[in-house]
Design a protein around this motif. Structure first.
Motif, short mmCIF file in Angstrom:
data_model
loop_
_atom_site.label_atom_id
_atom_site.label_comp_id
_atom_site.label_asym_id
_atom_site.label_seq_id
_atom_site.Cartn_x
_atom_site.Cartn_y
_atom_site.Cartn_z
N GLY A 168 68.46 78.28 41.53
CA GLY A 168 69.08 77.18 42.24
C GLY A 168 70.56 77.41 42.49
N GLN A 169 71.11 76.56 43.34
CA GLN A 169 72.55 76.53 43.57
C GLN A 169 72.96 75.16 44.06
N SER A 170 74.15 74.75 43.63
CA SER A 170 74.71 73.50 44.09
C SER A 170 75.23 73.70 45.51
N LEU A 171 75.00 72.71 46.36
CA LEU A 171 75.53 72.75 47.72
C LEU A 171 76.70 71.80 47.88
N ALA A 172 76.98 71.04 46.82
CA ALA A 172 78.01 70.01 46.89
C ALA A 172 79.29 70.41 46.16
N GLY A 173 79.33 71.63 45.63
CA GLY A 173 80.54 72.09 44.96
C GLY A 173 80.66 71.69 43.51
N ASP A 174 79.70 70.96 43.00
CA ASP A 174 79.72 70.59 41.59
C ASP A 174 78.56 71.29 40.88
N SER A 175 78.36 70.97 39.61
CA SER A 175 77.28 71.62 38.87
C SER A 175 75.93 71.00 39.25
N ILE A 176 74.88 71.75 39.00
CA ILE A 176 73.53 71.25 39.28
C ILE A 176 73.19 70.18 38.24
N PRO A 177 72.80 69.00 38.69
CA PRO A 177 72.48 67.94 37.73
C PRO A 177 71.14 68.19 37.04
N SER A 178 71.00 67.63 35.84
CA SER A 178 69.70 67.67 35.16
C SER A 178 68.91 66.45 35.58
N ILE A 179 67.66 66.68 35.95
CA ILE A 179 66.78 65.59 36.38
C ILE A 179 65.51 65.70 35.56
N ASN A 180 65.25 64.69 34.77
CA ASN A 180 64.14 64.73 33.83
C ASN A 180 62.85 64.18 34.44
N GLU A 181 62.38 64.83 35.49
CA GLU A 181 61.11 64.46 36.09
C GLU A 181 60.64 65.60 36.99
N ARG A 182 59.36 65.68 37.20
CA ARG A 182 58.81 66.70 38.09
C ARG A 182 58.84 66.14 39.51
N PRO A 183 59.42 66.91 40.46
CA PRO A 183 59.51 66.41 41.84
C PRO A 183 58.17 66.48 42.57
N VAL A 184 58.12 65.79 43.67
CA VAL A 184 56.98 65.85 44.58
C VAL A 184 57.41 66.74 45.75
N CYS A 185 56.57 67.73 46.07
CA CYS A 185 56.87 68.64 47.17
C CYS A 185 56.06 68.24 48.39
N VAL A 186 56.36 68.87 49.51
CA VAL A 186 55.55 68.63 50.71
C VAL A 186 54.13 69.09 50.43
N LYS A 187 53.17 68.49 51.10
CA LYS A 187 51.75 68.75 50.80
C LYS A 187 51.36 70.21 50.96
N GLU A 188 52.02 70.92 51.85
CA GLU A 188 51.69 72.33 52.09
C GLU A 188 51.90 73.20 50.85
N PHE A 189 52.83 72.82 49.99
CA PHE A 189 53.11 73.57 48.76
C PHE A 189 52.38 73.03 47.54
N ASN A 190 51.64 71.96 47.70
CA ASN A 190 50.97 71.33 46.56
C ASN A 190 49.68 72.06 46.21
N ASN A 191 49.81 73.35 45.89
CA ASN A 191 48.68 74.20 45.57
C ASN A 191 49.15 75.25 44.56
N PRO A 192 48.50 75.33 43.40
CA PRO A 192 48.95 76.28 42.35
C PRO A 192 49.01 77.74 42.80
N VAL A 193 48.31 78.11 43.85
CA VAL A 193 48.31 79.50 44.31
C VAL A 193 49.71 79.98 44.72
N TYR A 194 50.58 79.07 45.11
CA TYR A 194 51.94 79.43 45.53
C TYR A 194 52.92 79.49 44.37
N TRP A 195 52.48 79.09 43.21
CA TRP A 195 53.39 78.97 42.06
C TRP A 195 53.04 79.95 40.96
#
Length: 195
Positions: A168-195
Motif C-alpha cells: 500500500g501507499q498513502s495518497l494523502a501525504g500522511d500515514s496509512i490508517p489502520s482499519i479494523n474491518e475487511r473491506p468489500v471489493c467490486v464483484k469481479e474480484f470477489n473470487n478466491p482464485v484472484y487472491w
C-alpha cells in the motif's frame, strides 16, 4: 533540477509517442486482448484466459468511480493498461486497489508500467483518494511507492494466498490508517482464485 520525476518520465515517454489516458467501456475488447496476450505469454494459457476474462468483466463495468481503467497507447495501439477498483469500508475513506496490470511483451522494461501506474495514482490524488493498495510483486511495485502492508492496518477483501504481496501507499501525504474491518471489493474480484 527536476521538480517531478513522474512528469519527466511521462514527458520522455510522450516524446517517444506514448499517450496515457482514462479508458471507457468502448475499449473492452482491446483491454481483454492485451491482458489475455500478456498473461498467456508470461503465465501460460490458463492464466491468460483467467486474467483476460477478469479484465473483460472489469472493462465492461467501467464507471470511472468504482472501476477506473487507464491505458497507454503508442499510436492507435493499446500497449499497457491498469485498473483501480474501490474498496468499501464502514469508515468514510477512499481506498482503491490497483489490479490487474499489463504491458505488452514487446514494451516491457521501458518504463511503460511505471508511467501508467504513476498516472493513475496522480488521477486518484486529484479525486481525493486516501490510499492505494495492490497485491503483487514487492520488487516491482516498490518502484512506484508501494510498501509492504500488514493486514493489521488494512485487510484484503479475501484471504491472501501470499500475504507478503499485500502492499500500500498513502495518497494523502500522511500515514496509512489502520482499519479494523475487511473491506468489500467490486464483484469481479470477489473470487478466491484472484487472491
Amino acid at each position: 533540477m527536476a521538480l517531478c520525476s513522474y512528469c519527466d518520465q511521462r514527458s520522455d515517454l510522450e516524446r517517444q509517442g506514448m499517450i496515457l489516458r482514462i479508458l471507457d467501456k468502448s475499449k473492452q475488447e482491446e483491454v481483454e486482448d492485451l491482458f489475455t496476450s500478456v498473461f498467456t505469454s508470461s503465465e501460460g494459457e490458463k492464466e491468460g484466459r483467467l486474467i483476460g476474462n477478469l479484465s473483460s468483466q472489469l472493462a465492461h463495468n467501467i464507471d470511472n468511480s468504482e472501476i477506473i481503467c487507464f491505458g497507454a497507447y503508442e499510436g492507435k495501439t493499446l500497449i499497457g493498461s491498469i485498473f483501480f477498483t474501490r474498496l468499501h469500508f464502514r469508515k468514510p475513506i477512499q481506498i482503491f486497489m490497483l489490479a490487474p496490470v499489463a504491458v505488452s511483451t514487446e514494451h516491457q522494461g521501458n518504463g511503460v508500467g511505471q508511467a501508467l501506474i504513476n498516472y493513475g495514482l496522480q488521477e486518484l490524488r486529484k479525486r481525493s483518494a486516501n490510499v492505494a493498495v495492490t497485491y503483487g510483486d514487492p520488487s516491482f511495485y516498490s518502484k512506484v511507492g508501494f510498501q509492504a502492508l500488514s493486514e493489521d492496518a488494512i485487510q484484503a477483501p479475501l484471504k491472501l494466498s501470499m500475504p507478503f504481496g499485500w502492499l500500500g501507499q498513502s495518497l494523502a501525504g500522511d500515514s496509512i490508517p489502520s482499519i479494523n474491518e475487511r473491506p468489500v471489493c467490486v464483484k469481479e474480484f470477489n473470487n478466491p482464485v484472484y487472491w
